[in-house]
Design a protein around this motif. Structure first.
Motif, PDB file in Angstrom:
ATOM      1  N   SER A 191      39.865  35.870  24.359  1.00 55.39           N
ATOM      2  CA  SER A 191      39.055  35.480  25.507  1.00 55.39           C
ATOM      3  C   SER A 191      37.714  36.206  25.500  1.00 55.39           C
ATOM      4  O   SER A 191      37.615  37.359  25.087  1.00 55.39           O
ATOM      5  CB  SER A 191      39.807  35.787  26.804  1.00 55.39           C
ATOM      6  N   LEU A 192      36.699  35.524  26.000  1.00 56.95           N
ATOM      7  CA  LEU A 192      35.382  36.148  26.148  1.00 56.95           C
ATOM      8  C   LEU A 192      35.341  37.111  27.305  1.00 56.95           C
ATOM      9  O   LEU A 192      34.449  37.958  27.386  1.00 56.95           O
ATOM     10  CB  LEU A 192      34.319  35.064  26.338  1.00 56.95           C
ATOM     11  N   LEU A 193      36.315  37.005  28.228  1.00 56.20           N
ATOM     12  CA  LEU A 193      36.353  37.894  29.379  1.00 56.20           C
ATOM     13  C   LEU A 193      36.937  39.239  28.990  1.00 56.20           C
ATOM     14  O   LEU A 193      38.017  39.314  28.409  1.00 56.20           O
ATOM     15  CB  LEU A 193      37.208  37.269  30.490  1.00 56.20           C
ATOM     16  N   GLY A 194      36.226  40.291  29.293  1.00 56.22           N
ATOM     17  CA  GLY A 194      36.723  41.629  29.001  1.00 56.22           C
ATOM     18  C   GLY A 194      36.705  41.981  27.541  1.00 56.22           C
ATOM     19  O   GLY A 194      37.287  42.979  27.130  1.00 56.22           O
ATOM     20  N   ALA A 195      36.074  41.143  26.702  1.00 55.50           N
ATOM     21  CA  ALA A 195      36.072  41.399  25.265  1.00 55.50           C
ATOM     22  C   ALA A 195      35.286  42.650  24.926  1.00 55.50           C
ATOM     23  O   ALA A 195      34.336  43.008  25.616  1.00 55.50           O
ATOM     24  CB  ALA A 195      35.461  40.209  24.534  1.00 55.50           C
ATOM     25  N   ILE A 209      60.406  49.633  26.121  1.00 53.49           N
ATOM     26  CA  ILE A 209      59.980  49.091  27.402  1.00 53.49           C
ATOM     27  C   ILE A 209      58.728  48.265  27.141  1.00 53.49           C
ATOM     28  O   ILE A 209      57.799  48.734  26.474  1.00 53.49           O
ATOM     29  CB  ILE A 209      59.670  50.206  28.415  1.00 53.49           C
ATOM     30  N   VAL A 210      58.712  47.034  27.630  1.00 51.10           N
ATOM     31  CA  VAL A 210      57.543  46.168  27.477  1.00 51.10           C
ATOM     32  C   VAL A 210      57.165  45.651  28.864  1.00 51.10           C
ATOM     33  O   VAL A 210      57.993  45.058  29.556  1.00 51.10           O
ATOM     34  CB  VAL A 210      57.806  44.979  26.534  1.00 51.10           C
ATOM     35  N   SER A 211      55.928  45.868  29.252  1.00 51.87           N
ATOM     36  CA  SER A 211      55.439  45.421  30.553  1.00 51.87           C
ATOM     37  C   SER A 211      54.432  44.290  30.380  1.00 51.87           C
ATOM     38  O   SER A 211      53.726  44.233  29.368  1.00 51.87           O
ATOM     39  CB  SER A 211      54.775  46.578  31.304  1.00 51.87           C
ATOM     40  N   VAL A 212      54.371  43.432  31.379  1.00 55.85           N
ATOM     41  CA  VAL A 212      53.401  42.341  31.359  1.00 55.85           C
ATOM     42  C   VAL A 212      52.233  42.713  32.267  1.00 55.85           C
ATOM     43  O   VAL A 212      52.393  42.843  33.480  1.00 55.85           O
ATOM     44  CB  VAL A 212      54.028  41.014  31.807  1.00 55.85           C
ATOM     45  N   SER A 213      51.079  42.912  31.670  1.00 53.29           N
ATOM     46  CA  SER A 213      49.841  43.146  32.409  1.00 53.29           C
ATOM     47  C   SER A 213      49.107  41.807  32.495  1.00 53.29           C
ATOM     48  O   SER A 213      49.743  40.755  32.587  1.00 53.29           O
ATOM     49  CB  SER A 213      48.998  44.218  31.708  1.00 53.29           C
ATOM     50  N   SER A 214      47.812  41.808  32.449  1.00 52.22           N
ATOM     51  CA  SER A 214      47.017  40.581  32.505  1.00 52.22           C
ATOM     52  C   SER A 214      45.600  40.905  32.085  1.00 52.22           C
ATOM     53  O   SER A 214      45.140  42.042  32.231  1.00 52.22           O
ATOM     54  CB  SER A 214      47.013  40.003  33.920  1.00 52.22           C
ATOM     55  N   ILE A 215      44.904  39.905  31.607  1.00 51.32           N
ATOM     56  CA  ILE A 215      43.489  40.085  31.308  1.00 51.32           C
ATOM     57  C   ILE A 215      42.716  40.434  32.580  1.00 51.32           C
ATOM     58  O   ILE A 215      41.670  41.085  32.527  1.00 51.32           O
ATOM     59  CB  ILE A 215      42.920  38.825  30.612  1.00 51.32           C
ATOM     60  N   ALA A 224      39.495  42.847  32.845  1.00 54.32           N
ATOM     61  CA  ALA A 224      38.165  42.334  33.194  1.00 54.32           C
ATOM     62  C   ALA A 224      37.937  42.215  34.692  1.00 54.32           C
ATOM     63  O   ALA A 224      36.797  42.065  35.126  1.00 54.32           O
ATOM     64  CB  ALA A 224      37.950  40.967  32.537  1.00 54.32           C
ATOM     65  N   GLY A 225      39.037  42.272  35.507  1.00 53.45           N
ATOM     66  CA  GLY A 225      38.899  41.990  36.929  1.00 53.45           C
ATOM     67  C   GLY A 225      38.784  40.493  37.158  1.00 53.45           C
ATOM     68  O   GLY A 225      38.567  39.720  36.227  1.00 53.45           O
ATOM     69  N   ASN A 226      38.956  40.067  38.414  1.00 55.56           N
ATOM     70  CA  ASN A 226      38.860  38.646  38.717  1.00 55.56           C
ATOM     71  C   ASN A 226      38.545  38.461  40.193  1.00 55.56           C
ATOM     72  O   ASN A 226      39.193  39.073  41.050  1.00 55.56           O
ATOM     73  CB  ASN A 226      40.168  37.926  38.376  1.00 55.56           C
ATOM     74  N   ARG A 227      37.563  37.647  40.468  1.00 58.45           N
ATOM     75  CA  ARG A 227      37.179  37.398  41.861  1.00 58.45           C
ATOM     76  C   ARG A 227      38.355  36.801  42.628  1.00 58.45           C
ATOM     77  O   ARG A 227      39.008  35.868  42.166  1.00 58.45           O
ATOM     78  CB  ARG A 227      35.980  36.451  41.927  1.00 58.45           C
ATOM     79  N   GLY A 228      38.618  37.323  43.810  1.00 57.39           N
ATOM     80  CA  GLY A 228      39.705  36.831  44.630  1.00 57.39           C
ATOM     81  C   GLY A 228      41.062  37.377  44.251  1.00 57.39           C
ATOM     82  O   GLY A 228      42.078  36.967  44.826  1.00 57.39           O
TER      83      GLY A 228
END
Length: 452
Positions: A448-452, A340-346, A350-354
């Protein structure tokens, strides 16, 4: 979507300006083309004293037709390497970390553009002493820094290999090395991959690692899902491509192109899991790989977000995955050796405004993978996730220009990734040979520098 800045800096005038002003310099990345050699040059293999994996890696490289450089040769300006691979499993305390400097310092400038750096270690929680665990944890700082320092499209990864291995571990290590050394991993850098014990076997043909496998892909009509369906079919899979009825025409185009089965289904419908299970059982009898790619965004800041936006995103991106997994597993349609492979996201890291709804759903996907991994291991089923960063799609094309440019440049590659980069990573985690990998969250974000 065209990255006009990257196109400009690759011109003569652009290169001069980038060099003079110190602007981001997006390199040309080496991506996979069928028939490519695993490594476009010699690979230098090193090992700390007492390392347990070097000989195994040597055999894997020989079987893959990779040329190994002479480790006794003195560094020279003209001696270049496609990759540096280092077995650090023999480092058992902090004083042994000096061996990393002794190996990498003289070779730092020897790596070819779009080269690879791979460090092999022991999972800290499986080390024999606190000192060994400390030293092994330190390897993350090394690989993440190399990924940011070497530049020119060079990637760096840390691969933790369990010492309590079996045949599946050996195959999993080979699958991981084949992926990380190849052009398939062009936009994956700064990652920690765990190879455990599990059910895995090498394919008859590494160029078709999914030959004969039944693979379900949700959200397959466009973007990452369409690229994924094409990559899996190229690798030999019998693809079941699923998307909502509204995307039926695009879905049919993709399915006809690759000889896949098209299924139009709204995953949020109450009977969707049962209808999907009935289709898979009746048409194929089982499903070897389930790829949860379907996802939506309904962006608003939390204070301005209505309940429907919250509910829709959580239902499609997370809850539908849980419901489908439950039914397929309950009916035994995912056999031992399944994946099983799921697609998450950065954004889930890290979270993201909006995007509080989206980030919550994608963090939930990570939780799903991490909580299911030990449960499904007993059934011989692996579960992993990928977490894409900025990927050039129709969705990111709608982002305001300044935000879009920041997303493209704030990573070690100074550019956005392509849908195929995510597809190749999911493809690797879908291979039967990757069955010993479970519980991994692999970011496809160019470090990515975000959430690194």
């Amino acid at each position: 979507m065209t990255d006009r800045y990257a196109s400009f800096v690759r011109s003569g005038a652009g290169r001069a300006l980038v060099k003079r002003l110190g602007l981001p310099d997006p390199p040309r990345l080496r991506r996979h083309t069928p028939g490519d050699p695993l490594a476009p040059g010699p690979v230098l293999l090193g090992a700390a004293t007492g390392g347990r994996l070097a000989e195994q890696v040597r055999r894997i490289m020989a079987a893959a037709g990779v040329e190994l450089a002479d480790p006794a040769a003195a560094p020279a300006p003209e001696r270049r390497h496609a990759a540096l691979v280092y077995d650090a499993t023999g480092i058992t305390d902090s004083t042994g970390l000096r061996q990393l400097y002794d190996f990498f310092h003289p070779q730092a400038r020897s790596v070819l553009p779009s080269g690879r750096v791979i460090v092999l270690g022991t999972p800290p929680e499986e080390c024999g002493s606190p000192r060994e665990a400390t030293a092994q944890r330190a390897l993350e700082g090394l690989t993440r820094s190399i990924g940011k320092e070497f530049g020119r499209g060079v990637t760096a990864q840390l691969v933790h290999v369990t010492p309590a291995g079996d045949a599946g571990t050996t195959t999993g290590l080979e699958a991981t090395l084949r992926f990380l050394l190849s052009g398939r991993s062009a936009y994956v850098s700064g990652q920690v991959v765990r190879v455990g014990a599990g059910q895995a076997g090498p394919p008859a043909d590494w160029d078709r690692p999914l030959d004969g496998q039944v693979v379900l892909v949700t959200g397959a009509a466009r973007g990452i899902g369409a690229a994924l369906a094409r990559v899996l079919a190229r690798d030999g899979a019998r693809v079941v491509a699923l998307d909502v009825p509204a995307a039926g025409d695009e879905l049919a185009t993709v399915a006809n192109e690759i000889g896949a089965t098209a299924v139009q289904l709204d995953l949020t419908a109450p009977d969707a899991p049962t209808r999907l299970a009935d289709h898979l059982a009746g048409r194929h009898g089982h499903v070897d790989v389930v790829v949860h790619n379907a996802g939506i965004t309904r962006d608003k800041t939390l204070g301005r977000m209505d309940a429907d936006r919250w509910d829709q995103v959580l239902d499609v991106n997370l809850s539908s995955q849980e419901r489908i997994n439950d039914v397929l597993l309950e009916r035994g349609l995912i056999p031992a050796g399944g994946r099983i492979v799921s697609v998450s996201s950065i954004a889930g890291i890290a979270g993201n405004r909006g995007q509080t709804n989206y980030a919550t759903s994608k963090a939930g996907v990570i939780g799903l993978v991490q909580s299911l991994a030990p449960v499904l291991r007993e059934r011989g089923i692996s579960v992993n996730a990928v977490a894409p960063g900025f990927i050039e799609t129709r969705l990111t094309a709608r982002i305001p220009l300044v935000v879009r440019e920041a997303g493209r440049r704030m990573n070690s590659m100074s550019q956005g990734g392509l849908p195929v980069d995510v597809a190749e990573t999911i493809g690797w985690l879908s291979w039967p040979a990757s069955g010993a990998l479970s519980g991994n969250i692999v970011r496809v974000c160019g470090q990515s520098l975000l959430g690194a």
